[in-house]
Design a protein around this motif. Sequence first.
Motif, short mmCIF file in Angstrom:
data_model
loop_
_atom_site.label_atom_id
_atom_site.label_comp_id
_atom_site.label_asym_id
_atom_site.label_seq_id
_atom_site.Cartn_x
_atom_site.Cartn_y
_atom_site.Cartn_z
N THR A 81 79.71 59.92 41.44
CA THR A 81 79.47 60.13 42.86
C THR A 81 79.48 58.78 43.55
N VAL A 82 79.28 58.81 44.86
CA VAL A 82 79.21 57.60 45.68
C VAL A 82 77.88 57.63 46.43
N MET A 83 77.19 56.50 46.47
CA MET A 83 75.98 56.40 47.27
C MET A 83 76.14 55.28 48.29
N ARG A 84 75.37 55.39 49.35
CA ARG A 84 75.45 54.45 50.47
C ARG A 84 74.05 53.95 50.79
N GLU A 85 73.97 52.76 51.35
CA GLU A 85 72.66 52.23 51.76
C GLU A 85 71.94 53.32 52.56
N PRO A 86 70.74 53.74 52.12
CA PRO A 86 70.12 54.95 52.63
C PRO A 86 69.89 55.01 54.14
N ALA A 87 69.38 53.94 54.75
CA ALA A 87 69.07 54.01 56.18
C ALA A 87 70.33 54.28 56.99
N ASN A 88 71.40 53.59 56.71
CA ASN A 88 72.65 53.82 57.42
C ASN A 88 73.21 55.21 57.15
N ARG A 89 73.07 55.68 55.90
CA ARG A 89 73.57 57.02 55.58
C ARG A 89 72.80 58.08 56.35
N ILE A 90 71.48 57.95 56.41
CA ILE A 90 70.66 58.95 57.08
C ILE A 90 70.94 58.98 58.58
N VAL A 91 71.09 57.81 59.19
CA VAL A 91 71.44 57.78 60.62
C VAL A 91 72.77 58.50 60.85
N PRO A 134 78.98 52.29 44.61
CA PRO A 134 78.35 51.91 45.88
C PRO A 134 79.41 51.86 46.99
N LEU A 135 79.19 52.58 48.05
CA LEU A 135 80.17 52.66 49.13
C LEU A 135 80.49 51.28 49.68
N GLU A 136 79.48 50.42 49.77
CA GLU A 136 79.68 49.09 50.33
C GLU A 136 80.54 48.20 49.42
N ASP A 137 80.76 48.63 48.19
CA ASP A 137 81.51 47.83 47.23
C ASP A 137 82.41 48.77 46.41
N ILE A 138 83.06 49.70 47.10
CA ILE A 138 83.72 50.79 46.39
C ILE A 138 84.97 50.33 45.65
N GLN A 139 85.58 49.25 46.10
CA GLN A 139 86.75 48.74 45.38
C GLN A 139 86.38 48.36 43.94
N HIS A 140 85.24 47.69 43.81
CA HIS A 140 84.76 47.37 42.47
C HIS A 140 84.37 48.65 41.71
N GLY A 141 83.92 49.64 42.45
CA GLY A 141 83.56 50.90 41.80
C GLY A 141 84.76 51.57 41.15
#
Length: 362
Positions: free
Chosen positions: A159-169, A257-264
């Motif tokens: 799966t992919v996760m994103r920094e929570p505060a930004n995702r929730i907004v 991690p969405l912020e670093d998805i290329q490495h993912g």
Amino acid sequence: KGGDGAMAAVGALPRLLALALAVASVAKASEEDVMKEDVTMERNLQLDDPDELLRWYKAYSQRGSSRIVYNRMPKTGSGSMRYFLGADIIQYEDPDETPSGLHFEHTPIEANVPTPAGTQVLLDWYRSRLDTGQGVTGEGHFSFIDLPLWGLPKAVWFTVMREPANRIVSHFYYMTQREKPRNATREECGAPLQGDLFLRDCAKRWPCFHCTMGMSDIVRRYFISTNLEDRDVTEHSRSSIAVASAILHEEYLTVLPLEDIQHGWQLLECLMPGTLFDGLAEKWAAAMVDKNVNRAKPPPDAGDVAVAARIARLTGEQELYHESLRKFCGLWRMAARHLHCPSMEGWEPPERSCGVYEMRGV
């Protein structure tokens, strides 16, 4: 008789006291067992030990590559992921037309509901794909399922996760903005308000705030198969977070991690060589540049972010995100030390997600 009854009651006191102490002792023992279980689950996989991760990875690899499930979470780049993986069957009927050359199947919409009925739909879909011998490459919004409990072979989960505060907004406005057919959510969350509904205003109204936490309950909605209506989302225990973390550690190959998805993508290609993940890192970069799927957006309001950060702490999402980064960075370190994948040659360590000092040991 009254005196005899009083004397009998007095005589029974020692037995009642002993019973109460026994019950309290059992309760305390049970509580200690739960705490020990939590510690065991939390320490089940030593993410900072490349050698232990290598042993886990070799065992996990026995699942093969014929059953792959992408459990997508809302507002984590899932629209871009669906586009890339060819999951939009209306737009992509031919796998050769997809940016990745793949055609992940979108699971039935009924499976998106984290209820026993939704779980059954997903199980029926999974079993039907196995019966045809075509394998499983599916994606959708659904709760994790321990497939062997239902007599089914394990899958490779990611799966992919994103920094929570930004995702929730982002999730809040996606569910409440007027131009989308989700106005019922406005009513459920304490709307209508005059003018636009802002998350920072929603936090001042308990029905709205409570509903927003329910929408944002990543811990149980995606990592523990639980009906959200059964429990108040503010009543998270250490046990539920520990169970979610254990499932993330043991059952998910990795979390990108969405912020670093290329490495993912690069890590997935390394962990599953010779499979459908081959070459996806380069294909992702080309597809996202050409199609401009991830359009730049203005930063969220500071007041909204503060409220979202509070929700992330209450629901356990912040802690789970931290665990996902630990897993990702631990796997990267293990792969760099032991696997020596060609796909990782010439790539810098994922310092954005893991930190310069943490990755220095690679």
